[in-house]
Design a protein around this motif. Structure first.
Motif, mmCIF file in Angstrom:
data_model
loop_
_atom_site.group_PDB
_atom_site.id
_atom_site.type_symbol
_atom_site.label_atom_id
_atom_site.label_comp_id
_atom_site.label_asym_id
_atom_site.label_seq_id
_atom_site.Cartn_x
_atom_site.Cartn_y
_atom_site.Cartn_z
ATOM 1 N N SER A 33 0.829 -1.208 0.000
ATOM 2 C CA SER A 33 0.000 0.000 0.000
ATOM 3 C C SER A 33 0.863 1.258 0.000
ATOM 4 C CB SER A 33 -0.932 0.017 1.206
ATOM 5 O OG SER A 33 -0.188 0.251 2.393
ATOM 6 N N GLU A 34 0.295 2.317 -0.529
ATOM 7 C CA GLU A 34 0.964 3.620 -0.544
ATOM 8 C C GLU A 34 1.365 4.030 0.874
ATOM 9 O OE1 GLU A 34 2.359 6.954 -2.700
ATOM 10 O OE2 GLU A 34 1.492 5.112 -3.455
ATOM 11 N N LEU A 35 0.483 3.787 1.831
ATOM 12 C CA LEU A 35 0.735 4.155 3.218
ATOM 13 C C LEU A 35 1.936 3.401 3.782
ATOM 14 C CD1 LEU A 35 -0.420 6.009 5.355
ATOM 15 C CD2 LEU A 35 -1.922 4.150 6.063
ATOM 16 N N ALA A 36 1.989 2.102 3.547
ATOM 17 C CA ALA A 36 3.110 1.302 4.060
ATOM 18 C C ALA A 36 4.426 1.723 3.421
ATOM 19 C CB ALA A 36 2.850 -0.182 3.833
ATOM 20 N N LEU A 37 4.421 1.961 2.122
ATOM 21 C CA LEU A 37 5.650 2.357 1.442
ATOM 22 C C LEU A 37 6.125 3.733 1.905
ATOM 23 C CD1 LEU A 37 4.902 1.028 -2.143
ATOM 24 C CD2 LEU A 37 6.223 -0.060 -0.320
ATOM 25 N N ALA A 38 5.193 4.642 2.099
ATOM 26 C CA ALA A 38 5.553 5.969 2.611
ATOM 27 C C ALA A 38 6.130 5.852 4.014
ATOM 28 C CB ALA A 38 4.333 6.882 2.606
ATOM 29 N N ALA A 39 5.499 5.037 4.844
ATOM 30 C CA ALA A 39 5.976 4.861 6.216
ATOM 31 C C ALA A 39 7.376 4.251 6.225
ATOM 32 C CB ALA A 39 5.001 3.992 7.002
ATOM 33 N N ARG A 40 7.618 3.263 5.371
ATOM 34 C CA ARG A 40 8.941 2.645 5.301
ATOM 35 C C ARG A 40 9.995 3.662 4.859
ATOM 36 N NH1 ARG A 40 8.665 -2.715 1.902
ATOM 37 N NH2 ARG A 40 10.895 -2.618 2.351
ATOM 38 N N TYR A 41 9.666 4.471 3.883
ATOM 39 C CA TYR A 41 10.599 5.497 3.417
ATOM 40 C C TYR A 41 10.941 6.467 4.559
ATOM 41 C CZ TYR A 41 12.443 9.614 1.138
ATOM 42 O OH TYR A 41 13.231 10.691 0.812
ATOM 43 N N HIS A 42 9.925 6.908 5.277
ATOM 44 C CA HIS A 42 10.164 7.881 6.343
ATOM 45 C C HIS A 42 10.869 7.258 7.545
ATOM 46 C CE1 HIS A 42 8.516 11.322 4.349
ATOM 47 N NE2 HIS A 42 7.476 10.595 3.978
ATOM 48 N N LEU A 43 10.680 5.972 7.775
ATOM 49 C CA LEU A 43 11.459 5.305 8.819
ATOM 50 C C LEU A 43 12.944 5.314 8.450
ATOM 51 C CD1 LEU A 43 9.144 2.314 9.731
ATOM 52 C CD2 LEU A 43 9.920 4.114 11.295
ATOM 53 N N ALA A 44 13.248 5.105 7.188
ATOM 54 C CA ALA A 44 14.642 5.179 6.742
ATOM 55 C C ALA A 44 15.180 6.600 6.915
ATOM 56 C CB ALA A 44 14.759 4.731 5.293
ATOM 57 N N ARG A 45 14.359 7.578 6.594
ATOM 58 C CA ARG A 45 14.781 8.983 6.757
ATOM 59 C C ARG A 45 15.069 9.306 8.222
ATOM 60 N NH1 ARG A 45 16.992 11.951 3.642
ATOM 61 N NH2 ARG A 45 15.933 13.847 4.228
ATOM 62 N N ILE A 46 14.283 8.729 9.115
ATOM 63 C CA ILE A 46 14.551 8.949 10.546
ATOM 64 C C ILE A 46 15.945 8.442 10.884
ATOM 65 C CG2 ILE A 46 13.930 8.176 12.873
ATOM 66 C CD1 ILE A 46 10.973 8.403 11.984
ATOM 67 N N LYS A 47 16.272 7.251 10.415
ATOM 68 C CA LYS A 47 17.605 6.686 10.676
ATOM 69 C C LYS A 47 18.700 7.524 10.004
ATOM 70 C CE LYS A 47 16.348 2.731 12.648
ATOM 71 N NZ LYS A 47 16.668 2.421 14.018
ATOM 72 N N HIS A 48 18.389 8.072 8.845
ATOM 73 C CA HIS A 48 19.372 8.803 8.051
ATOM 74 C C HIS A 48 19.632 10.209 8.589
ATOM 75 C CE1 HIS A 48 20.512 10.220 3.701
ATOM 76 N NE2 HIS A 48 21.469 10.462 4.555
ATOM 77 N N VAL A 49 18.592 10.976 8.852
ATOM 78 C CA VAL A 49 18.808 12.400 9.161
ATOM 79 C C VAL A 49 18.101 12.941 10.401
ATOM 80 C CG1 VAL A 49 19.293 13.035 6.772
ATOM 81 C CG2 VAL A 49 16.975 13.165 7.606
ATOM 82 N N HIS A 50 17.085 12.283 10.891
ATOM 83 C CA HIS A 50 16.306 12.903 11.961
ATOM 84 C C HIS A 50 16.827 12.616 13.362
ATOM 85 C CE1 HIS A 50 13.229 14.702 9.477
ATOM 86 N NE2 HIS A 50 13.152 13.581 8.789
ATOM 87 N N ARG A 51 17.439 11.461 13.552
ATOM 88 C CA ARG A 51 17.953 11.137 14.886
ATOM 89 C C ARG A 51 19.095 12.072 15.256
ATOM 90 N NH1 ARG A 51 14.643 8.054 17.851
ATOM 91 N NH2 ARG A 51 13.841 6.310 16.657
ATOM 92 N N LEU A 52 19.243 12.310 16.557
ATOM 93 C CA LEU A 52 20.347 13.139 17.012
ATOM 94 C C LEU A 52 21.678 12.461 16.705
ATOM 95 C CD1 LEU A 52 18.806 14.365 20.381
ATOM 96 C CD2 LEU A 52 18.810 15.500 18.155
ATOM 97 N N GLU A 53 21.676 11.120 16.701
ATOM 98 C CA GLU A 53 22.829 10.338 16.262
ATOM 99 C C GLU A 53 22.358 9.447 15.115
ATOM 100 O OE1 GLU A 53 25.176 8.386 19.219
ATOM 101 O OE2 GLU A 53 24.816 9.979 20.667
ATOM 102 N N PRO A 54 22.555 9.870 13.874
ATOM 103 C CA PRO A 54 22.083 9.092 12.729
ATOM 104 C C PRO A 54 22.704 7.696 12.679
ATOM 105 C CG PRO A 54 22.750 11.295 12.060
ATOM 106 C CD PRO A 54 23.195 11.119 13.479
ATOM 107 N N ASP A 55 22.004 6.781 12.022
ATOM 108 C CA ASP A 55 22.466 5.410 11.835
ATOM 109 C C ASP A 55 22.484 5.136 10.329
ATOM 110 O OD1 ASP A 55 22.984 2.711 11.805
ATOM 111 O OD2 ASP A 55 21.459 2.199 13.296
ATOM 112 N N PRO A 56 23.563 5.552 9.655
ATOM 113 C CA PRO A 56 23.584 5.429 8.199
ATOM 114 C C PRO A 56 23.494 3.983 7.702
ATOM 115 C CG PRO A 56 25.695 6.237 9.026
ATOM 116 C CD PRO A 56 24.754 6.196 10.174
ATOM 117 N N GLU A 57 24.032 3.035 8.449
ATOM 118 C CA GLU A 57 23.953 1.634 8.020
ATOM 119 C C GLU A 57 22.512 1.133 8.041
ATOM 120 O OE1 GLU A 57 26.268 -0.123 6.493
ATOM 121 O OE2 GLU A 57 27.450 1.709 6.672
ATOM 122 N N ALA A 58 21.776 1.473 9.083
ATOM 123 C CA ALA A 58 20.364 1.077 9.155
ATOM 124 C C ALA A 58 19.576 1.767 8.043
ATOM 125 C CB ALA A 58 19.785 1.415 10.517
#
Length: 91
Positions: A33-58
Motif C-alpha cells: 500500500s501507498e501508506l506502508a511504502l511511505a511509512a517505510r521510506y520515512h522510517l529510513a529517513r529517521i535513521k538517516h537524518v532525523h535522529r540526534l545520532e544518525p544510523d547510516p547503516e540502518a
C-alpha cells in the motif's frame, strides 16, 4: 508522524513517537500500500537524518530493501537517491 519530525524544537521524544507511529502503519497496512511504502521510506529517513545520532547503516538497509521490493514506486526511487547519497558521501 511527519509533523512530529518537523516540530521545533527537535526532541528525541518526538522522533521516537514518529517512528512508533510509522512502524505501526507498516505493521497494520497492506505491504504494497501507498501508506506502508511511505511509512517505510520515512522510517529510513529517521535513521538517516532525523535522529540526534544518525544510523547510516540502518538507513542504507531500509532504503535498499524498499528499492529492491518496489523498484518502480516513487518512494523506492527516492530511496535509491538517498542510498546513492549515502554511498557517495559517507558521514
Amino acid at each position: 508522524a511527519l509533523t512530529l519530525l518537523l516540530r521545533q524544537p527537535k526532541t528525541s521524544g518526538n522522533i521516537d513517537r514518529a517512528a512508533a507511529l510509522l512502524s505501526e502503519l507498516v505493521a497494520t497496512s497492506a505491504p504494497d500500500s501507498e501508506l506502508a511504502l511511505a511509512a517505510r521510506y520515512h522510517l529510513a529517513r529517521i535513521k538517516h537524518v532525523h535522529r540526534l545520532e544518525p544510523d547510516p547503516e540502518a538507513a542504507r538497509r531500509l532504503y535498499r530493501a524498499l528499492f529492491v521490493e518496489h523498484p518502480a514506486h516513487p518512494y523506492a526511487q527516492q530511496a535509491l537517491v538517498k542510498l546513492a547519497i549515502l554511498e557517495l558521501y559517507p558521514p
